[in-house]
Design an enzyme around this catalytic site. Structure first.
Site, mmCIF file in Angstrom:
data_model
loop_
_atom_site.group_PDB
_atom_site.id
_atom_site.type_symbol
_atom_site.label_atom_id
_atom_site.label_comp_id
_atom_site.label_asym_id
_atom_site.label_seq_id
_atom_site.Cartn_x
_atom_site.Cartn_y
_atom_site.Cartn_z
ATOM 1 N N THR A 168 0.812 -1.215 0.000
ATOM 2 C CA THR A 168 0.000 0.000 0.000
ATOM 3 C C THR A 168 0.850 1.273 0.000
ATOM 4 O O THR A 168 0.327 2.351 -0.278
ATOM 5 C CB THR A 168 -0.941 0.010 1.220
ATOM 6 O OG1 THR A 168 -0.130 -0.127 2.402
ATOM 7 C CG2 THR A 168 -1.923 -1.153 1.168
ATOM 8 N N ASP B 55 3.392 3.235 13.592
ATOM 9 C CA ASP B 55 4.776 3.549 13.946
ATOM 10 C C ASP B 55 4.919 4.984 14.448
ATOM 11 O O ASP B 55 3.965 5.763 14.427
ATOM 12 C CB ASP B 55 5.750 3.180 12.827
ATOM 13 C CG ASP B 55 5.496 3.945 11.561
ATOM 14 O OD1 ASP B 55 5.235 5.157 11.632
ATOM 15 O OD2 ASP B 55 5.572 3.324 10.485
ATOM 16 N N GLU C 65 4.439 0.540 18.865
ATOM 17 C CA GLU C 65 3.594 -0.597 19.262
ATOM 18 C C GLU C 65 3.895 -1.041 20.693
ATOM 19 O O GLU C 65 2.984 -1.364 21.464
ATOM 20 C CB GLU C 65 3.786 -1.745 18.262
ATOM 21 C CG GLU C 65 3.235 -1.404 16.875
ATOM 22 C CD GLU C 65 3.916 -2.114 15.721
ATOM 23 O OE1 GLU C 65 3.415 -1.989 14.578
ATOM 24 O OE2 GLU C 65 4.969 -2.775 15.933
ATOM 25 N N THR D 200 11.979 -3.387 18.077
ATOM 26 C CA THR D 200 12.823 -3.397 16.875
ATOM 27 C C THR D 200 13.574 -2.092 16.667
ATOM 28 O O THR D 200 14.593 -2.075 15.983
ATOM 29 C CB THR D 200 11.994 -3.709 15.616
ATOM 30 O OG1 THR D 200 10.911 -2.768 15.557
ATOM 31 C CG2 THR D 200 11.437 -5.114 15.661
ATOM 32 N N GLU E 147 20.095 4.378 3.824
ATOM 33 C CA GLU E 147 19.490 5.646 3.439
ATOM 34 C C GLU E 147 18.111 5.498 2.785
ATOM 35 O O GLU E 147 17.170 6.196 3.145
ATOM 36 C CB GLU E 147 20.446 6.363 2.488
ATOM 37 C CG GLU E 147 20.376 7.863 2.613
ATOM 38 C CD GLU E 147 21.406 8.492 1.692
ATOM 39 O OE1 GLU E 147 21.018 9.319 0.877
ATOM 40 O OE2 GLU E 147 22.596 8.129 1.793
ATOM 41 N N ASP F 2 9.000 -7.221 8.261
ATOM 42 C CA ASP F 2 8.443 -8.569 8.056
ATOM 43 C C ASP F 2 9.560 -9.577 7.811
ATOM 44 O O ASP F 2 9.501 -10.720 8.278
ATOM 45 C CB ASP F 2 7.468 -8.561 6.871
ATOM 46 C CG ASP F 2 6.340 -7.555 7.073
ATOM 47 O OD1 ASP F 2 5.970 -7.299 8.236
ATOM 48 O OD2 ASP F 2 5.843 -7.016 6.071
#
Lengths: 343, 343
Positions: A51, A122, A153, A186, A233, A241
């Site tokens: 998307t 995010d 999250e 992450t 960059e 994922d």
């Protein structure tokens, strides 16, 4: 031949599907197959592309369809999985169905290794899924072996902001308290410079990933740690994922399998940290390999004449990951960035 | 970055998807990725398992959905394929959409290598798709580089039965006349014993696959040939889909790529025959590897008490291919069965 009997090398991944490019199941499947898992995929979408292009064809698949697939599998004795991965799920109702499915699978296999990537949003953008997903993810965390939220999250799940090393540790504790023994955040982007130096990382030195295991049977494992690695960059999609797939692929269940050897230079030797070092290295390898292709690709002469919609599409098309060409990087990641204990 | 610009290593496969087991795109994708193609997949179904179980969850995806996916891809400049594979397509309307898509792709890439597996039925069962598909497949054949029908499908497409070596050759000629330069008939089961001996094969010596290329620029290639290879006892599903994927993967477009070397002992040196020898060897390797797993698997004590529905499910579950475990067999097929010219 026995029905629903678990096999540690069988893995199921429930995520989105795009025809072109690599996000969701498309990012996860080939790497997990390369790592030796018979990887089955339930697709929550079929879209022409991700998307982020701003324009796409196809559709999301609804909760009733997912329910029908899961029921067919159970009736036919096909819930034989040793591992499960779930990521982006298109609605709260679909997430409820996935949640019931996880519990069903755990009833057939109490040792199921389940990595939950609670995809919600995010730091820059806030939520991009329905907020109703939050309590469902919080509830599902008690069924997960590993979770891989980003900072946004993690904060939502824990109900607390990360503004310092201290609040980072509090958030980790709250995530463990929701029932997940292995937590990865992450990317932690909001530590003050003094705290970044305190954890042995460099200010402006790249992304900081944080991990923690809560193992009551092995308290030496209860030491949070971090890995810092350079940010590339270009803006790639599907990297998270890919990371979660590699985390699951490299994670060793100590009760059932021989451990992977930690890399020389690693200060932390838990299954989670070993997997994270390998997964970070695998992702970095794929990104560098992909960059090599992008640099060779010519930007068309008419690029400046394109409108904003077409420029966005052209950019997204250019930076798609190259997973097939990155096969060696996935199978034999070269670890350069090590886990260090948090003080 | 240019829109819709072909890349010979990009491949698109339009077939069914099942969550568990290997048919359709599930049989094709991992092997084609292993052979180095960036393989994109449009799924025409999402089912829990193949329909041979007799019971399944999920659904077929309709023509409007496929149309939306294809339009999204074209608008975003993603029709960059050097190769295409299509197999089972759930309805005549879906097949029309696929057919338009192939023509569109050929307009972007006249050198497109397109393998059409015209899935309609087989000799024992007759049609298992809507008969309306037949004229659509006949029409689509003029866009195909290679077709891989079984005997039933070849006979329907050509409008003639194969009862002898003579009628076999006539059917092949009729298939070429419909516009496909490379024809494989995957299994010819109705030759009289005298004709089987005439082609250098053994009566009861296994499956007979027949191939033919019609290359006006290279008449030495216009020699039909056959390969005989043993049939394995268990009934596996998805083998035809695996074969067609490997055919496409190993086929070299002589105008664009270096040829693969034919195996020592091969009497026929066309790109089609070289690919067929490799594809047969790859399939045989996967079947033998899969048999090794099946033999180790215990049949449950209660098998005899199961009803017919559950027995069918238990059998189907047991004989699923093991593609991930068969990786070496796919990447490095050991050729044992060679193409021989038809007299």
């Amino acid at each position: 031949m026995a029905a629903n009997k678990p096999d540690p090398r069988r893995l199921i991944s429930v995520q989105s599907h795009v025809v072109t490019g690599y996000v969701g199941n498309r990012s996860a499947t080939f790497p997990l197959q390369l790592l030796g898992y018979e990887t089955d995929t339930v697709n929550t979408t079929q879209l022409s592309n991700h998307t982020g292009y701003g324009r796409f064809g196809g559709m999301r698949l609804d909760a009733a369809h997912l329910q029908s697939v899961f029921e067919g599998m159970e009736k036919n004795g096909l819930l034989r999985y040793g591992r499960m991965l779930s990521g982006y799920t298109p609605s709260p109702t679909a997430l409820s169905v996935v949640s019931d499915f996880v519990k069903k699978m755990r009833s057939y296999n109490p040792e199921l290794v389940y990595l939950l990537d609670p995809v919600m949003g995010d730091m820059g953008r806030g939520y991009y899924v329905d907020k109703e997903c939050l309590p469902l993810y919080q509830e599902l965390m008690s069924s997960a072996t590993i979770i891989c939220p980003n900072q946004f999250e993690a904060q939502q799940l824990a109900g607390q902001e990360i503004t310092s090393l201290q609040t980072l540790k509090e958030v980790i504790e709250k995530l463990h308290a929701l029932g997940t023994p292995n937590v990865i955040i992450t990317s932690v982007v909001s530590l003050p410079p003094s705290d970044i130096e305190k954890i042995g990382a460099k200010v402006d030195g790249g992304m900081i990933l944080v991990g923690s295991s809560a193992d009551p049977s092995n308290p030496t494992h209860n030491q949070p740690w971090c890995i810092q690695f350079p940010e590339l960059e270009d803006y790639f999609v599907g990297v998270g994922d890919l990371f979660s797939a590699l985390m699951l692929g490299f994670f060793r269940n100590e009760h059932m399998e021989p451990s992977l050897k930690s890399a020389s230079g690693s200060a932390i030797n838990t299954p989670l940290a070993v997997a994270a070092e390998l997964a970070v290295a695998g992702v970095q390898g794929v990104l560098h390999r992909t960059l090599g292709f992008i640099e060779k690709e010519q930007i068309p002469d008419n690029y400046d004449q394109l409108d904003e919609v077409e420029k966005r599409v052209a950019k997204a098309r250019r930076v798609e990951l190259r997973l097939v060409a990155s096969r060696n990087e996935i199978e034999q990641p070269q670890i350069k960035f090590h886990a260090k204990p948090l003080p």
